[in-house]
Design a protein around this motif. Structure first.
Motif: not given
Length: 218
Positions: A106-107, A110, A113-114, A185, A189
């Protein structure tokens, strides 16, 4: 000023490449263009870095035909290096986290993506060329005036996801294998990458570049 623009281009592309490695580790689906590349790779099983160069060379012809302004140093860094950096970053992360737990995945998603959106914003704002894929949406928005970039990007992203799935199946891939590269995901996105790049442009990258210009003038 030019040196800082070059650094922004190089750093932005590098961040993008590393972020894709995090996407792959997360295994919630890669970004839309990489999902297209995954399907293409299934159809044409050659080295990913080599295939990346071939696909981007085709998109490069599109940009050269319709708006050469978007071709620059960042374009060729993307063209010749990004695929290999993606391979290296993913392999390194797999060595560090061979059995990644759900919190790590999960990390990774995230963060990836950022970081991907931020990296795109940095090199797009540097204005020394963009990736051949980014150029498609930018040409449609700024040259052809078909709409705002963030909305056109959503459209091109979903087209990439659809084509990636189709090519994967045509290349002999199983339907059950598609979630390995197209997952929630990927859909998140596709919906939010364009708007987040636009947000980073307005709030971070463009103010930074304008600040650089003021400092140079002083």
């Amino acid at each position: 000023m030019k040196t800082k623009r070059i650094l922004m281009s190089v750093i932005g592309v590098f961040i993008c490449a590393v972020s894709v490695g995090f996407f792959k580790l997360a295994a919630f689906g890669v970004d839309p263009f990489q999902s297209f590349m995954s399907g293409t790779h299934q159809m044409f099983p050659i080295a990913f870095g080599t295939l990346y160069i071939i696909v981007n060379a085709i998109l490069l012809l599109f940009a050269l035909l319709f708006d050469r302004h978007y071709i620059g140093i960042a374009t060729f860094i993307n063209l010749f290096l990004l695929g290999y950096v993606v391979d290296f970053s993913h392999a390194t992360l797999l060595q560090l986290f061979p059995d990644a737990s759900m919190p790590i995945r999960l990390f990774s998603f995230c963060f990836g993506f950022v970081a991907l959106c931020f990296g795109c914003s940095v090199y797009i704002t540097a204005d020394l060329g963009v990736s051949t894929y980014d150029a498609v949406a930018l040409i449609m928005a700024n040259k052809w005036k078909l709409g705002k970039f963030k909305f056109i990007r959503i459209g091109t992203d979903f087209i990439c996801v659809g084509l990636g799935c189709l090519l994967f199946l045509l290349g002999g891939g199983a339907l059950a294998q598609i979630p390995a590269f197209v997952g929630f995901g990927t859909i998140l996105t596709a919906f939010f990458m364009g708007p987040l790049i636009d947000c980073f442009n307005r709030r971070v990258s463009e103010p930074f570049l304008k600040g650089t210009k003021r400092q140079t003038a002083q």
